[in-house]
Design an enzyme around this catalytic site. Structure first.
Site, PDB file in Angstrom:
ATOM      1  N   ASP A   1      75.618   8.740  56.254  1.00  0.00           N
ATOM      2  CA  ASP A   1      76.115   9.367  57.488  1.00  0.00           C
ATOM      3  C   ASP A   1      75.185   9.132  58.684  1.00  0.00           C
ATOM      4  O   ASP A   1      75.607   9.254  59.834  1.00  0.00           O
ATOM      5  CB  ASP A   1      76.281  10.875  57.289  1.00  0.00           C
TER       6      ASP A   1
ATOM      7  N   GLU B   1      86.176  10.344  58.951  1.00  0.00           N
ATOM      8  CA  GLU B   1      86.853  11.328  58.096  1.00  0.00           C
ATOM      9  C   GLU B   1      86.976  12.711  58.751  1.00  0.00           C
ATOM     10  O   GLU B   1      87.901  13.455  58.449  1.00  0.00           O
ATOM     11  CB  GLU B   1      86.147  11.448  56.744  1.00  0.00           C
TER      12      GLU B   1
ATOM     13  N   ARG C   1      80.834  12.374  57.091  1.00  0.00           N
ATOM     14  CA  ARG C   1      80.826  13.846  57.168  1.00  0.00           C
ATOM     15  C   ARG C   1      81.166  14.290  58.585  1.00  0.00           C
ATOM     16  O   ARG C   1      82.187  13.865  59.106  1.00  0.00           O
ATOM     17  CB  ARG C   1      79.486  14.417  56.694  1.00  0.00           C
TER      18      ARG C   1
ATOM     19  N   GLN D   1      81.603   2.864  50.107  1.00  0.00           N
ATOM     20  CA  GLN D   1      80.572   2.783  51.155  1.00  0.00           C
ATOM     21  C   GLN D   1      79.197   3.189  50.618  1.00  0.00           C
ATOM     22  O   GLN D   1      78.177   2.907  51.216  1.00  0.00           O
ATOM     23  CB  GLN D   1      80.929   3.714  52.327  1.00  0.00           C
ATOM     24  N   ARG D   2      79.195   3.892  49.512  1.00  0.00           N
ATOM     25  CA  ARG D   2      77.916   4.376  48.971  1.00  0.00           C
ATOM     26  C   ARG D   2      77.361   3.483  47.866  1.00  0.00           C
ATOM     27  O   ARG D   2      76.151   3.371  47.692  1.00  0.00           O
ATOM     28  CB  ARG D   2      78.101   5.798  48.424  1.00  0.00           C
TER      29      ARG D   2
ATOM     30  N   SER E   1      69.670  18.450  51.756  1.00  0.00           N
ATOM     31  CA  SER E   1      68.771  18.409  50.592  1.00  0.00           C
ATOM     32  C   SER E   1      67.329  18.648  51.015  1.00  0.00           C
ATOM     33  O   SER E   1      66.575  19.342  50.319  1.00  0.00           O
ATOM     34  CB  SER E   1      68.832  17.038  49.907  1.00  0.00           C
TER      35      SER E   1
ATOM     36  N   THR F   1      70.989   8.842  53.907  1.00  0.00           N
ATOM     37  CA  THR F   1      72.381   9.245  53.915  1.00  0.00           C
ATOM     38  C   THR F   1      73.195   8.182  54.632  1.00  0.00           C
ATOM     39  O   THR F   1      72.782   7.706  55.698  1.00  0.00           O
ATOM     40  CB  THR F   1      72.644  10.594  54.613  1.00  0.00           C
TER      41      THR F   1
ATOM     42  N   MET G   1      83.784   7.270  55.898  1.00  0.00           N
ATOM     43  CA  MET G   1      83.042   8.522  55.680  1.00  0.00           C
ATOM     44  C   MET G   1      82.108   8.803  56.859  1.00  0.00           C
ATOM     45  O   MET G   1      82.148   8.110  57.871  1.00  0.00           O
ATOM     46  CB  MET G   1      82.251   8.432  54.387  1.00  0.00           C
TER      47      MET G   1
HETATM   48  O1  F6P Z   1      77.019  12.749  52.907  1.00  0.00           O
HETATM   49  C1  F6P Z   1      77.433  11.577  52.302  1.00  0.00           C
HETATM   50  C2  F6P Z   1      78.921  11.623  52.003  1.00  0.00           C
HETATM   51  O2  F6P Z   1      79.288  10.371  51.412  1.00  0.00           O
HETATM   52  C3  F6P Z   1      79.811  11.926  53.189  1.00  0.00           C
HETATM   53  O3  F6P Z   1      79.999  10.833  54.038  1.00  0.00           O
HETATM   54  C4  F6P Z   1      81.068  12.401  52.481  1.00  0.00           C
HETATM   55  O4  F6P Z   1      81.777  13.300  53.304  1.00  0.00           O
HETATM   56  C5  F6P Z   1      80.513  13.115  51.274  1.00  0.00           C
HETATM   57  O5  F6P Z   1      79.208  12.632  51.061  1.00  0.00           O
HETATM   58  C6  F6P Z   1      81.316  12.915  50.015  1.00  0.00           C
HETATM   59  O6  F6P Z   1      80.771  13.727  49.044  1.00  0.00           O
HETATM   60  P1  F6P Z   1      81.164  13.661  47.503  1.00  0.00           P
HETATM   61  O7  F6P Z   1      80.381  12.527  46.898  1.00  0.00           O
HETATM   62  O8  F6P Z   1      80.738  14.973  46.981  1.00  0.00           O
HETATM   63  O9  F6P Z   1      82.635  13.405  47.414  1.00  0.00           O
END
Ligand code: F6P
Length: 353
Positions: free
Chosen positions: A141, A236, A185, A277-278, A118, A139, A183
């Site tokens: 990640d 992942e 990435r 996790q988010r 981004s 992030t 997760m």
């Molecule tokens: O980059 C953050 C992330 O949560 C990664 O860990 C994961 O691979 C990806 O985004 C998931 O993306 P989406 O929300 O588009 O499924």
């Protein structure tokens, strides 16, 4: 004349974004007497007419915001101005429309909160304007360069660690191998940190070439020692660093659990942690980071700086040129502190048993 700055959140959400927005608006108001405008849904807000944006009233930015996950401004992972997905399935360059949207807001500076993808996109968009741009790294990640931490990572690690805390007793009760897919990435930062904190026996990362035979052997060692359950954390993208890999399969965790079941004779179960996790409430560490980087970003604009990212290094807010950051994702260093700690604790990383 009162200045006016804009802020937007871009890319996948994470915990700590609301705390960041709040810190930016409060610093702008209390520190410099500036107004802050929040742009809705990242770059998507810039395509709407009138532009989808709202003035952020400091009196309404209660501390309760800092406790909330998500981003009240909204965000998007599909807002690349230069390769914008159109409703008819085509890809178009919408950068001119977004630049026009920025002009409508009459801003004196823009703060973008995003991961390295981004930030790269926003940097390119802003280069088509005279508007000073400052990036704030976020992030789960934690793969943004030139910062030890990105906002959201600490919370994701806490969630993954808690998942291991919960998987351990059920695994032990049933003599099962419990596989947790996290997760991250292309990077294994969440996996290695949660694996250590949550007492995993095995951690598999995209950064370490691993063999199933080594994992099987490690589980056999655990079982011979009298422990019938085991905890395995798998990032992942760890399939990419395994010679067979679960090519084309949705989940490396599910694949691994199936393979371990056959190879060890033990029951195995996979948990794919995904977006929990988010969406969690930010940890104290993420709230602090959000506050420090939000304040730091406004201070950079006030100092007349542009095209830079604020970062966290050695317990200090630093700033680096954005060009050093974008397009270079930071993976787990093979000789880094966490990798060495994991090995020292006897955690199997799959390259040896
Ligand atoms: O980059 C953050 C992330 O949560 C990664 O860990 C994961 O691979 C990806 O985004 C998931 O993306 P989406 O929300 O588009 O499924």
């Amino acid at each position: 004349m009162t200045k006016c700055i804009g802020i937007l959140t871009s890319g996948g959400d994470c915990a700590g974004l609301n705390a960041t927005i709040r810190a930016v608006a409060l610093r702008a108001h209390h520190g410099y007497g500036w107004r802050t405008i929040g742009i809705s849904h990242g770059t998507l807000g810039l395509l709407r007419r009138p532009v989808a944006a709202e003035p952020l009233d400091p009196a309404r930015l209660d501390a309760v915001l800092a406790r909330q996950g998500g981003t009240f401004l909204g965000t998007t992972s599909h807002g690349d101005p230069f390769a914008f997905p159109m409703p008819d399935g085509t890809i178009a360059d919408r950068s001119a429309d977004m630049v026009e949207g920025l002009r409508e807001l009459h801003l004196d500076g823009l703060i973008g909160v995003g991961g390295d993808g981004s930030l790269a996109i926003l940097r390119r968009l802003l280069s088509k304007t005279a508007l000073p741009f400052i990036g704030v790294p976020k992030t789960i990640d934690n793969d943004v360069g030139h910062t030890e931490r990105a906002i959201g990572h600490s919370t994701a690690v806490a969630v993954a660690t808690e998942a291991l805390d919960r998987l351990q007793p059920t695994g032990a009760s049933h003599d099962r191998v419990m596989v947790l897919e996290v997760m991250g990435r292309d990077a294994g930062h969440i996996a290695i940190a949660a694996g250590i904190a949550g007492g995993a026996d095995v951690v598999l990362l995209p950064e370490v070439r691993w063999r199933l035979a080594n994992v099987v052997q490690r589980i056999a060692v655990c079982r011979r020692a009298g422990r019938t359950s085991a905890l395995v954390v798998v990032a992942e993208a760890a399939g990419d660093s395994h010679e067979e890999g679960p090519r084309g399969e949705a989940s490396i965790g599910e694949w691994l659990a199936r393979r371990l079941m056959v190879a060890t004779g033990a029951e195995a179960r996979a948990t794919v942690l995904g977006h929990v996790q988010r969406g969690a409430q930010p940890t104290a560490e993420d709230r602090l980071l959000a506050a420090a980087l939000g304040v730091g970003a406004v201070d950079l604009l006030a100092a007349g700086k542009a095209d830079r990212m604020v970062g966290w290094w050695n317990r200090t807010v630093i700033d680096v040129p954005l060009e050093k950051v974008v397009g270079r994702s930071r993976t787990v260093a093979p000789d880094g502190a966490l990798m060495r700690t994991a090995r020292a604790l006897g955690i199997c990383l799959g390259d040896t048993a």
